[in-house]
Write an enzyme that holds these catalytic residues in place. Structure first.
Site, PDB file in Angstrom:
ATOM      1  N   ARG A 134      -1.423  -9.954  -3.111  1.00 24.81           N
ATOM      2  CA  ARG A 134      -0.795 -11.047  -3.871  1.00 24.81           C
ATOM      3  C   ARG A 134       0.720 -10.883  -3.931  1.00 24.81           C
ATOM      4  NH1 ARG A 134      -4.489  -9.564  -8.915  1.00 24.81           N
ATOM      5  NH2 ARG A 134      -5.701  -8.820  -7.135  1.00 24.81           N
ATOM      6  N   LYS A 176      -7.070   4.380  -2.303  1.00 27.71           N
ATOM      7  CA  LYS A 176      -8.476   3.998  -2.193  1.00 27.71           C
ATOM      8  C   LYS A 176      -9.321   5.248  -1.931  1.00 27.71           C
ATOM      9  CE  LYS A 176      -7.974  -0.653  -0.208  1.00 27.71           C
ATOM     10  NZ  LYS A 176      -8.657  -1.392  -1.288  1.00 27.71           N
TER      11      LYS A 176
HETATM   12  N1  BES Z   1      -7.483  -5.430   0.811  1.00 26.53           N
HETATM   13  C1  BES Z   1      -8.094  -5.298  -0.448  1.00 26.53           C
HETATM   14  C2  BES Z   1      -9.303  -6.229  -0.633  1.00 26.53           C
HETATM   15  C3  BES Z   1     -10.483  -5.954   0.251  1.00 26.53           C
HETATM   16  C4  BES Z   1     -11.494  -5.121  -0.191  1.00 26.53           C
HETATM   17  C5  BES Z   1     -10.607  -6.577   1.458  1.00 26.53           C
HETATM   18  C6  BES Z   1     -12.592  -4.887   0.606  1.00 26.53           C
HETATM   19  C7  BES Z   1     -11.699  -6.356   2.260  1.00 26.53           C
HETATM   20  C8  BES Z   1     -12.709  -5.513   1.832  1.00 26.53           C
HETATM   21  C9  BES Z   1      -7.103  -5.588  -1.551  1.00 26.53           C
HETATM   22  O1  BES Z   1      -5.786  -5.292  -1.266  1.00 26.53           O
HETATM   23  C10 BES Z   1      -7.514  -4.762  -2.718  1.00 26.53           C
HETATM   24  O2  BES Z   1      -7.421  -3.567  -2.606  1.00 26.53           O
HETATM   25  N2  BES Z   1      -7.941  -5.414  -3.787  1.00 26.53           N
HETATM   26  C11 BES Z   1      -8.373  -4.717  -4.946  1.00 26.53           C
HETATM   27  C12 BES Z   1      -7.752  -5.410  -6.133  1.00 26.53           C
HETATM   28  C13 BES Z   1      -7.858  -4.631  -7.407  1.00 26.53           C
HETATM   29  C14 BES Z   1      -7.058  -3.357  -7.336  1.00 26.53           C
HETATM   30  C15 BES Z   1      -7.365  -5.513  -8.527  1.00 26.53           C
HETATM   31  C16 BES Z   1      -9.894  -4.804  -4.994  1.00 26.53           C
HETATM   32  O3  BES Z   1     -10.461  -5.805  -4.536  1.00 26.53           O
HETATM   33  O4  BES Z   1     -10.513  -3.840  -5.412  1.00 26.53           O
HETATM   34 MN    MN Z   2      -5.329  -3.256  -1.679  1.00 22.30          MN
END
Ligand code: BES
Ligand code: MN
Ligand code: ZN
Length: 489
Positions: free
Chosen positions: A341, A267
């Site tokens: 997931r 990230k």
């Molecule tokens: N934990 C994150 C989702 C999240 C984002 C929670 C912001 C709280 C605040 C999750 O694991 C994630 O990184 N999701 C990605 C999915 C994508 C890579 C398909 C996302 O939401 O960007």
């Molecule tokens: Mn994630």
């Protein structure tokens, strides 16, 4: 914070709180107080443009001849129109207005006939929580002074009895907030599992599976997420048996990523600290179990949380890796940041396979996309069951932990179909929350199921009526109410 219920007399110390309806003149105790103070309350209202609108508060210092510190007028708008959730917010507003005032005690005079006093008390209680264990010093005037609130009502005894149950639920909410606020150097999969073991004191049966046991069960989707971490991944199973032993359990499953760096699909740095609360789904499920066990709910519940840390390292999972989940279905990992997931799919399969529950409800901070869709007000609800959806929606309106139903449809399936394996762990650029839910649906084995995407509601960057900036405890009161209204006998 101490909350109690007293008879309908006048508070004698600290702050006296009066509820004021919109454009109504004082009556009863408030009228008497106004005349004792030579009309100072009426005057404060007119000169301060206080009309009794919902959420308005007006503070008036008590004159020397009165033993009280101050009088607080709290607007409730049209009291006949207030829902339970709104009364709870009034309680939170009262606490917030007085927390740092200097008064140690407050008495709320509840003279409005259909006021929901128990909900107000609950709101005050919920708002009193602070996560301050890491503050070794606090600026002057920041440390709350308020220690007790008495609600002066017609039948104090009845209110007290009803409130005891809400207190148990609040302690579940507080446990969730504690867990969500804890930084990831303290709360990791191992320490989180240990923390959950503490629930056994309430009669919850707690079982912890480590990596070797999960490998034997074939939970390679979950294990892959944690394989870059120095901490051992855990699956924790909690059982509360409050009903007949032959009664089929209901089940809850939580995503417990104690820190989500994104893994090799790292990230960006800005805001990454927020990913300490990527265990919010698990935190909610654990707080719910504390609430249900605490109030001895007459229901059989199984709760499963998958605890992992998603780190980049030389042992971390790579984009392009293929894993075989416990269900036997294979998954190509195209983005290691779509890890929630992968944790849930094995935890869900395990739960239905071993416990044959009536239904499964999973909770997860699953997608940033749900924040784009719904902001921070509603959690996203995805379900193949209209009944469960309606029950949850009702519980959401009652408690204020609101949910909004989002679509599932087989046509989204093609977005996660994949040439290399049975599916891939990301969809296309659109409908990110839906494709994530559609992924999970492949692991329900047709057991009725609800997915709650709580990414937008677990944490708040600003103070809310029922919580300070920080962990909200969203979902505990929602699910406690859902269980109480539909699954207890
Ligand atoms: N934990 C994150 C989702 C999240 C984002 C929670 C912001 C709280 C605040 C999750 O694991 C994630 O990184 N999701 C990605 C999915 C994508 C890579 C398909 C996302 O939401 O960007
Ligand atoms: Mn994630
Ligand atoms: Zn995540």
């Amino acid at each position: 914070m101490q909350i109690n219920f007293a008879s309908m007399d006048m508070p004698t110390e600290g702050t006296a709180v009066f509820l004021v309806e919109k454009d109504k003149s004082f009556s009863g105790a408030a009228a008497k107080m106004d005349s004792d103070m030579d009309g100072a309350l009426s005057k404060a209202m007119t000169v301060g443009r206080f009309s009794g609108n919902m959420g308005q508060v007006k503070e008036i210092a008590a004159p020397a001849k009165v033993a009280l510190d101050r009088i607080l007028l709290v607007g409730v708008g049209d009291a006949t129109k207030l829902t339970e959730a709104k009364w709870t917010e009034v309680g939170g507003t009262i606490f917030a207005a007085l927390a740092n005032s200097g008064s140690k005690a407050a008495g709320v005079v509840v003279e409005i006939e259909d006021a929901d006093t128990v909900s107000m008390a609950e709101g005050a209680m919920l708002r009193s929580y602070r996560f301050d264990k890491y503050r070794t010093k606090e600026p002057d005037g920041k440390k709350p002074t308020l220690q007790s609130v008495a609600f002066h009502v017609v039948n104090a005894q009845t209110a007290q009895v009803q409130f005891e149950r809400r207190e148990k639920v609040a302690s579940g909410v507080f446990f969730t907030r504690d867990l969500v606020s804890e930084p990831a150097n303290i709360l990791n999969p191992e320490s989180f599992a240990d923390e959950i073991k503490g629930l056994s004191a309430l009669g919850v049966d707690v079982e912890v599976l480590g990596e070797a046991e999960m490998a034997k069960l074939g939970m390679n989707a979950l294990l892959g997420v944690g394989q870059g971490s120095a901490f051992e991944s855990k699956l924790v199973i909690m059982r509360w048996n409050g009903a007949q032993s032959d009664e089929q359990p209901i089940s809850f499953i939580g995503k417990g990523v104690t820190f989500d760096t994104g893994g090799i699909s790292l990230k960006p740095g800005a805001g990454m600290e927020q990913m300490k609360w990527d265990m919010g789904g698990a935190g909610t499920v654990v707080g719910l179990m504390k609430a249900l066990a605490g109030r001895k709910a007459k229901v059989n519940v199984v709760a499963t949380v998958g605890l992992v840390e998603n780190m980049p390292s030389s042992t971390a999972q790579r984009p392009g890796d293929v894993v075989t989940s416990m269900s036997g279905q294979t998954i190509e990992i195209l983005n290691t940041d779509a890890e929630g997931r992968l944790v849930l799919c094995d935890a869900m399969w395990y739960t239905q396979d071993r416990f044959k529950p009536k239904f499964m409800i999973d909770l997860a901070t699953l997608t940033g996309a749900i924040i784009t869709s719904l902001g921070h007000e509603h959690a996203g609800l995805f379900s193949d069951s209209d009944d469960l959806s309606a029950q949850l929606s009702d519980a959401g309106s009652a408690t204020g932990d609101k949910v909004w139903r989002m679509p599932l449809h087989e046509n989204y399936d093609k977005l996660i179909d994949c040439a290399t394996a049975d599916m891939k762990n990301i969809g296309g650029p659109g409908a990110g929350s839906i494709t994530a839910a559609q992924f999970l649906k492949r692991f329900t084995n047709d057991v009725p199921w609800v997915h709650l995407d709580i990414a937008g509601t677990v944490w708040s960057d600003k103070d809310l009526p029922l919580s300070e900036k920080g962990g909200t405890g969203f979902g505990v009161r929602l699910l406690d109410r859902f269980v109480a209204d539909n699954y207890e006998n």
